[in-house]
Motif scaffolding. Structure first.
Motif, PDB file in Angstrom:
ATOM      1  N   GLU A  96       0.831  -1.213   0.000  1.00 13.92           N
ATOM      2  CA  GLU A  96       0.000   0.000   0.000  1.00 13.92           C
ATOM      3  C   GLU A  96       0.859   1.255   0.000  1.00 13.92           C
ATOM      4  N   VAL A  97       1.919   1.236   0.783  1.00 11.61           N
ATOM      5  CA  VAL A  97       2.818   2.390   0.854  1.00 11.61           C
ATOM      6  C   VAL A  97       3.586   2.565  -0.450  1.00 11.61           C
ATOM      7  N   GLN A 253      15.810   7.500  -5.355  1.00 11.78           N
ATOM      8  CA  GLN A 253      14.846   8.448  -4.791  1.00 11.78           C
ATOM      9  C   GLN A 253      13.565   7.727  -4.383  1.00 11.78           C
ATOM     10  N   CYS A 254      13.104   6.810  -5.215  1.00 10.48           N
ATOM     11  CA  CYS A 254      11.902   6.031  -4.922  1.00 10.48           C
ATOM     12  C   CYS A 254      12.113   5.163  -3.689  1.00 10.48           C
ATOM     13  N   ALA A 255      13.230   4.446  -3.625  1.00 12.66           N
ATOM     14  CA  ALA A 255      13.497   3.553  -2.492  1.00 12.66           C
ATOM     15  C   ALA A 255      13.591   4.330  -1.184  1.00 12.66           C
ATOM     16  N   ARG A 256      14.190   5.511  -1.229  1.00 15.28           N
ATOM     17  CA  ARG A 256      14.289   6.335  -0.013  1.00 15.28           C
ATOM     18  C   ARG A 256      12.910   6.822   0.423  1.00 15.28           C
ATOM     19  N   ALA A 257      12.080   7.185  -0.540  1.00 14.26           N
ATOM     20  CA  ALA A 257      10.734   7.669  -0.207  1.00 14.26           C
ATOM     21  C   ALA A 257       9.893   6.554   0.403  1.00 14.26           C
ATOM     22  N   VAL A 258       9.987   5.362  -0.172  1.00 11.64           N
ATOM     23  CA  VAL A 258       9.244   4.228   0.392  1.00 11.64           C
ATOM     24  C   VAL A 258       9.777   3.878   1.779  1.00 11.64           C
TER      25      VAL A 258
END
Length: 266
Positions: A96-97, A253-258
């Motif tokens: 979901e996240v 950037q995506c992995a850090r945001a998740v």
């Protein structure tokens, strides 16, 4: 080929239900290579005797998880089996996240993006956003890939303490899936150290020819990895250098945001 228990220590408890184990083993025995089976074939695949196989198959048929073809008399799985997997996906907060971030990553890179979670020595696909571009290998939700020779697996392992990562590598089969597969423990450890330094791991045709992925770990609240995100970069469209230059920054950037969102959940 028989299906072994995931953890022999679990069988030492008096609470362990061997009948339930046999039933689940029978369900797991069906696969793309064994789409239909007779009772004797089920017994062989599940490494149980024919009498036990007959009881398990009858019970699973009555519960709606197996059905018998009226002409061939061979058994196969039914769609009801998917209910268990779907319930896991629906209840998994990581999916979901991650979904909105994966969707944006696919939009930015124009390539297919995936989320995987660890299970024993494998990574399991739990979310996937498919691009309009051709991908050489179809990996549906639930697909399993070995950690030691894949981008997502190495990304996950790179975020573990090295002794834990080494234990996983040493327990892995480390088969050569292609001429490019790296199987030596020392070589894999070197790649994990490089992935740890860069923040991402790369798999270039080590599992499937024509397939390249760039992956980064997703970290939980304790700083330990809980999964990995990867971008599919087919070698027909990307060189490794170009893929790392253009795809690694938005992936990180995506992995850090998740990871930040996962930590915020507590």
């Amino acid at each position: 080929m028989s299906i072994s228990r995931p953890d022999a220590d679990e069988t030492t408890s008096l609470l362990f239900n061997q009948s339930l184990e046999k039933g689940l083993t029978v369900l797991r025995a069906f696969s793309a290579q064994r789409r239909t089976m007779t009772i004797a074939e089920v017994a062989d695949a599940a490494a149980i005797n024919k009498s036990s196989a007959q009881r398990m198959v009858f019970t699973l048929e009555q519960l709606g998880y197996l059905r018998k073809h009226p002409q061939t008399r061979r058994y196969q799985l039914t769609p009801r089996v998917m209910e268990i997997g779907f319930n896991y996906l629906a209840a998994n907060p990581l999916i979901e996240v991650a979904n909105p971030f994966l969707s944006e990553l696919t939009k930015v890179t124009t390539e297919t993006t995936c989320l995987t979670e660890p299970d024993l020595l494998d990574m399991v696909y739990i979310a996937r956003f498919v691009s309009a571009h051709f991908v050489p290998v179809h990996m549906p939700i639930g697909s399993r890939i070995p950690m030691y020779c894949t981008g997502s697996g190495r990304a996950y392992l790179s975020a573990l303490p090295e002794d834990e990562a080494l234990a996983v590598i040493e327990r892995s089969d480390r088969a050569s899936h292609t001429v490019h597969t790296r199987t030596a423990v020392a070589d894999i450890l070197d790649m994990l150290r490089e992935a740890r330094r860069r923040g991402y791991a790369v798999n270039s045709e080590e599992l499937f020819l024509g397939d390249m992925t760039i992956a980064a770990p997703v970290l939980g609240g304790s700083g330990r990895p809980v999964g990995a995100i990867h971008v599919v970069a087919p070698t027909s469209r990307w060189s490794r250098e170009e893929a790392e230059r253009r795809l690694a920054p938005p992936l990180l950037q995506c992995a850090r945001a998740v990871s930040s969102s996962v930590r915020a959940m507590g």
